[in-house]
Every structure is written in C-alpha cells, then in structure tokens.
Write a protein that holds these residues in place. Structure first.
Motif, PDB file in Angstrom:
ATOM      1  N   UNK A 164       0.845  -1.187   0.000  1.00 21.95           N
ATOM      2  CA  UNK A 164       0.000   0.000   0.000  1.00 21.95           C
ATOM      3  C   UNK A 164       0.881   1.239   0.000  1.00 21.95           C
ATOM      4  N   UNK A 165       0.311   2.327  -0.466  1.00 21.00           N
ATOM      5  CA  UNK A 165       1.012   3.610  -0.402  1.00 21.00           C
ATOM      6  C   UNK A 165       0.636   4.276   0.916  1.00 21.00           C
ATOM      7  N   UNK A 166       1.219   3.803   1.992  1.00 27.72           N
ATOM      8  CA  UNK A 166       0.901   4.301   3.318  1.00 27.72           C
ATOM      9  C   UNK A 166       2.166   4.822   3.994  1.00 27.72           C
ATOM     10  N   UNK A 167       1.987   5.503   5.098  1.00 25.43           N
ATOM     11  CA  UNK A 167       3.128   6.009   5.861  1.00 25.43           C
ATOM     12  C   UNK A 167       3.992   4.854   6.337  1.00 25.43           C
ATOM     13  N   UNK A 168       3.339   3.763   6.810  1.00 28.02           N
ATOM     14  CA  UNK A 168       4.078   2.599   7.313  1.00 28.02           C
ATOM     15  C   UNK A 168       4.863   1.923   6.198  1.00 28.02           C
ATOM     16  N   UNK A 169       4.236   1.800   5.007  1.00 26.50           N
ATOM     17  CA  UNK A 169       4.920   1.163   3.880  1.00 26.50           C
ATOM     18  C   UNK A 169       6.111   2.001   3.435  1.00 26.50           C
ATOM     19  N   UNK A 170       5.924   3.301   3.384  1.00 23.89           N
ATOM     20  CA  UNK A 170       7.013   4.192   2.993  1.00 23.89           C
ATOM     21  C   UNK A 170       8.156   4.110   3.996  1.00 23.89           C
ATOM     22  N   UNK A 171       7.809   4.055   5.278  1.00 21.86           N
ATOM     23  CA  UNK A 171       8.834   3.955   6.312  1.00 21.86           C
ATOM     24  C   UNK A 171       9.595   2.641   6.204  1.00 21.86           C
ATOM     25  N   UNK A 172       8.866   1.546   5.916  1.00 20.83           N
ATOM     26  CA  UNK A 172       9.510   0.236   5.775  1.00 20.83           C
ATOM     27  C   UNK A 172      10.494   0.238   4.613  1.00 20.83           C
ATOM     28  N   UNK A 173      10.108   0.858   3.504  1.00 14.98           N
ATOM     29  CA  UNK A 173      11.010   0.933   2.346  1.00 14.98           C
ATOM     30  C   UNK A 173      12.222   1.803   2.653  1.00 14.98           C
ATOM     31  N   UNK A 174      11.973   2.983   3.209  1.00 11.74           N
ATOM     32  CA  UNK A 174      13.076   3.895   3.510  1.00 11.74           C
ATOM     33  C   UNK A 174      14.031   3.320   4.548  1.00 11.74           C
ATOM     34  N   UNK A 175      13.497   2.533   5.464  1.00  8.64           N
ATOM     35  CA  UNK A 175      14.319   1.958   6.521  1.00  8.64           C
ATOM     36  C   UNK A 175      15.239   0.860   5.996  1.00  8.64           C
ATOM     37  N   UNK A 176      14.770   0.119   4.980  1.00 12.83           N
ATOM     38  CA  UNK A 176      15.592  -0.974   4.438  1.00 12.83           C
ATOM     39  C   UNK A 176      15.187  -1.243   2.996  1.00 12.83           C
ATOM     40  N   UNK A 177      15.859  -0.573   2.092  1.00 12.49           N
ATOM     41  CA  UNK A 177      15.579  -0.782   0.666  1.00 12.49           C
ATOM     42  C   UNK A 177      16.570  -1.765   0.055  1.00 12.49           C
ATOM     43  N   UNK A 178      17.206  -2.560   0.904  1.00 12.22           N
ATOM     44  CA  UNK A 178      18.193  -3.527   0.421  1.00 12.22           C
ATOM     45  C   UNK A 178      17.829  -4.946   0.838  1.00 12.22           C
ATOM     46  N   UNK A 179      18.016  -5.270   2.104  1.00  9.53           N
ATOM     47  CA  UNK A 179      17.860  -6.660   2.541  1.00  9.53           C
ATOM     48  C   UNK A 179      16.440  -7.187   2.369  1.00  9.53           C
TER      49      UNK A 179
END
Length: 540
Positions: free
Chosen positions: A307-322
């Motif tokens: 989803x395009x949500x604050x939580x999803x964005x945070x999850x991506x920004x927090x770890x866009x690798x592993x």
C-alpha cells in the motif's frame, strides 16, 4: 621432475564410501597453500575450512578429504603469489561420494603436465576442469552502445564450450550426473555472460544505451528462447506461483510461462552459470526498483509493500536492500531455487556486515524451509547479531560537538587530535567494505593496541541523511573513540589531500601533527597496519 602430491587417507571403509578424497601432486611452485572453493561464492561461505597447507618437502603435499552427500562442484586454487596472478593454478572438480582422485601437475612442463587418475577421474579431466584465470574477453566491449560485437564473441565462446563438452563426452565417458550438470552449465553460459555484461554496460553510457535498449533486449530474449527450446522447459515451474508480469528490461520483459522457467529452473541449480545468473538477477532487480523508486516512489512502494501508506514508505526507507531482495526472491522464485537464494541472501548480509532485518529474514526462511541444510549453519551468526543489537551507545563513544558537522578541513581534524596518536577510519554506514573491515578487523586492532596510547577517530562520510543507521552501527560494532559526521566539504578536503577517492580510507595522525596514509588497500592488511601504527606510537 619434481611434483607436489595431495594425499588423503581414510581410516574407515564406511566413511570412505561417502567421502571424497583428492590427492594433489604438483611440482615447481613456491605456493604453500591450496584454497578450496565449494560450488560458488555463497556455498564457500558456509562450508568452513577453505585453505589447506601444502607441505614444504621436495614433493609438496597436502591431504584433502571432503564429505559431500551428493555430487558437488568444487575448485582448487594454487597461487605462488597468494593472489590471482599469472601463476595461479585453478582446477574445477566434480566430486561424487566415494571418489578417490589423484591430480598431478608440473608448472614447468608443457600444458602444466596435468594428469588425473583414480575413481572419479572420468569426471575431472583437464579438458574441462583446468581453467587459467584470465580477464573476461567481453570486458573490452564495455561502453558499446549496441550489442553486436559482444554477442558475437559470447556466441562464439558458447559454441567452443559445447564443442569441448562433446569431445569430452566421447573421450572420457563421464557419469550421467556429470553430463547433465555440464550440459546445463554450457546451456546457460551465453545468457549469464550477456546479462552480466549488459547490466554493467548500462552505466558506461546511459544515453546511448537508452536509445538502443530494444536491441539489447531482443538479443537477451533470443538467448532466453534458445534455452527454453533446447531444454524443452515446461510452461510453469510451479502451479502455485504463476509467471510474473514485468515491464522492465532487466530480464523478464514480456516473458510469460515457458520463458519464466528459464530463471526458475530447479534442475539447473548447482551449476555455476545458472547460480550466477539468478544471484545477479536478484541484485540487479533491486537496483532497478531503487532507481524506479526515485522517479515514482508511490508506485514502487504500493506494488512491493502492499500500500502507499506512511508505514509502507517507512519500511522501504528503513531498508531498501535486505528486505527488498527477500521480496524479489519470494516473487520470482519457488522451491529449491527460492531456498538457495534466500540462504544466499543471509550469507551476503553476513559477508557485508549489514545486519538490518537479518534476524526476521532468517526466521521467515526457517519457517518457510524448516528442513533446509542452510538453517543450522547460520544459527550462531543470527545469535551473534541478536546479541550485538542489544549494545547501546556508551560514554566511550564520544561525539564531536554538533557531531562535528561544522568541521570543514583536514587541518581542523588535526587540531582536534593535537598531541595524540590517532588511527582515523574514513567510513560510511552505507559502505559494505567499511562494515566488513569493522567486523573483521576492528576488535583485533583494539585488542592489539589496548593500553598502548592509541586513540581512534571515526569519520562517517555521506551519512548526514543516515544518522539513525550511523549511530546504530557505532553501537553494534562497539566503536569506542571519537566520532565525526562529516559534511561534504570535510569529506572532499580530506580525500583530496590524501589523494584517495574510495572508502574505507585509513590514515594515522602522529603526535607532532603530521599524518600518514595507510600503506595498503581497502582490504586492510592487519600486519602492515600494525607496523605503521607502532612506528607512529614510538615517536617522541
């Protein structure tokens, strides 16, 4: 003629029945160590012992015994200079339970004087097994805007490999598993080489490549077609995981059904070219998604994080690798191939000392594949990560005023260290070699110079937007010393004066205010570094 022999004696017949023994007899070399590489880089990480000493008598000898439960690829590397130079001896082995092989060579003889005898020798003759280490011929085409020259060479090399295999089959009558593995390896050779070249070539000339991307893709599609046709692959590998639709030019553009089976092919697993292809695909696809996220972040985050949500964005920004690589593996692969790639992901996280989310990735892997052979080997590593993540910042981890963000020049750093002997580590939380060296060498450096008056200064570069990760890794690696979060001006001034452009970079500040660059490369030779620091400490 002098020779070097590798002798392995097995004491029990029952053990011998399942083990493999390799005896080497190689003459006229100054090498004292033979390095064993199991399968591919990932497999070698979990195998344990990889280096075997060669005895220093007239016929240098070493005993090597393996205990694989199924036919396995391995390689032996013998190098007089300790690296991978012109004198390197590289021999690929195909080891089956019960093999008892004698490999002889003489570096002064024509063709290295290679002979292979004993049980299993039919699968290990020099025609296919001996490989001089040379730079890939395709590299001279990097920068080409069209694929014509490189694909001509790649196709020619694959035809030569197929001819060599046919000659080998007629001459040595190898085992059926060996034949199958070799055929898969040759079949994937052109696609693997081309895909790796194409992805590397993109960055050499983005605009010329972009203008001709359709040409590059057509060649890639033709290679996929050839494998699908030659191997008569099924329309689906897994009924539970339909072929994904994809619009990128990474590998899967407009590839439904049968072509999807080319990359999700459990029968090819374990062959070097196929393993290389799928590992590179995962890494390159992550790069592609990261690039697309820059231009259309909402679309990428919604597609991969639900989803395009604050939580999803945070999850991506927090770890866009592993975690993103885990998601790619889960989407495109299934069964034993998915298992292999997830285990490889954990191995890569460990090797690059990048522990973010590895505990949760490991737990999901263990739940998905509870009987996997890769679960147990990483248990101790995961336990160590859990323990290290409990560490907190202490008063021995000193942050320069304002995190040092107002420091702009090397002279200011020297003034900060006046009258002290200081080991300076120019690093970054994003930098894999930096983290690897901190994990591998950091504790040993601290232990060696304990109570000897050495101070430590860690200057983080390009980390102004990664302050959370920066401080987290300081605690994780127990980096006691002074810490500076460099602004771009400080990083540029130091690296310009040191005449360096890559990280990590190390230098030593002396008590008199002068400084000395570490006399080595980023791999860090601990003994060399110790001698330099000891000399600096000895100054009055």
């Amino acid at each position: 003629m002098k020779k070097i022999a590798l002798l392995a004696l097995l004491s029990a017949a029952s053990f011998y029945a399942s083990a493999q023994r390799v005896k080497l007899d190689i003459a006229n070399t100054t090498a004292t160590t033979v390095t064993y590489l199991y399968g591919d880089a990932f497999d070698n990480r979990i195998e344990g012992k990889t280096k075997y000493q060669i005895s220093a008598d007239q016929h240098r000898t070493a005993d090597i015994t393996f205990n694989f439960k199924q036919p396995t690829r391995a390689s032996l590397v013998l190098s007089p200079d300790g690296g991978y130079g012109k004198q390197t001896f590289f021999y690929r082995l195909y080891l089956s339970p019960g093999d008892d092989i004698m490999l002889s060579a003489d570096f002064k003889a024509n063709g290295n004087g290679l002979t292979v005898t004993g049980k299993g020798s039919e699968n290990n003759q020099p025609l296919l097994a001996f490989r001089p280490l040379v730079v890939s011929s395709e590299q001279r085409f990097l920068g080409d805007s069209v694929p014509d020259r490189v694909i001509a060479v790649i196709n020619k090399e694959q035809l030569e490999s197929k001819a060599a295999l046919n000659e080998y089959l007629k001459k040595y009558n190898p085992s059926a598993p060996f034949v199958k593995a070799q055929k898969y390896d040759v079949e994937y050779e052109a696609l693997t080489t081309y895909f790796g070249f194409k992805e590397n070539n993109k960055g050499r000339g983005k605009q010329p490549y972009a203008r001709n991307v359709a040409k590059w893709q057509r060649v890639q599609d033709s290679l996929l077609d050839a494998i699908s046709r030659d191997l008569a692959l099924p329309a689906r590998v897994s009924a539970n995981k339909p072929a994904p639709a994809d619009k990128s030019d990474i590998l899967l553009k407009h590839i439904p059904g049968r072509k999807y089976s080319v990359i999700n092919n459990p029968d090819a697993l374990g062959t070097s070219n196929y393993n290389s292809l799928i590992r590179e695909f995962v890494g390159r696809y992550r790069e592609y998604l990261s690039e697309q996220a820059f231009y259309r972040p909402k679309d990428i985050i919604a597609a991969w994080y639900g989803a395009d949500s604050v939580a999803a964005k945070q999850a991506y920004n927090d770890d866009s690798n592993n975690v993103l690589r885990e998601k790619i593996i889960n989407k495109f692969f299934s069964g034993t191939v998915e298992e292999y790639l997830l285990a490889n992901l954990i191995a890569d996280i460990k090797a690059k000392a990048n522990p973010k989310n590895v505990v949760s990735i490991y737990n999901r892997f263990k739940k998905r594949f509870p009987q996997s052979q890769y679960v147990a080997p990483y248990r101790s590593y995961i336990d160590s990560v859990i323990e290290n993540q409990k560490y907190q910042l202490t008063d021995k981890m000193v942050f320069a005023p304002g995190n040092g963000n107002k420091l702009n020049t090397l002279d200011e750093i020297l003034a900060l260290s006046k009258g002290k002997t200081v080991f300076v580590d120019m690093w970054g939380s994003w930098c894999a070699p930096c983290r690897e060296n901190l994990a591998q060498h950091g504790p040993a450096i601290k232990e060696h110079f304990k109570n000897k008056g050495l101070n430590y200064l860690y200057i983080a570069n390009r980390d102004e937007r990664n302050q959370k990760d920066w401080k987290s890794l300081i605690a994780y690696f127990k980096l006691e010393g002074t810490h500076v979060l460099a602004n771009p001006q400080l990083s540029q001034d130091i690296m310009t004066k040191l005449k360096r452009s890559t990280y990590p970079t190390y230098f030593i500040i002396k008590k008199d205010g002068t400084y000395e660059l570490y006399d080595g490369d980023s791999r860090l030779d601990r003994d060399k570094l110790f001698k330099q620091i000891e000399a600096a400490l000895a100054m009055e």
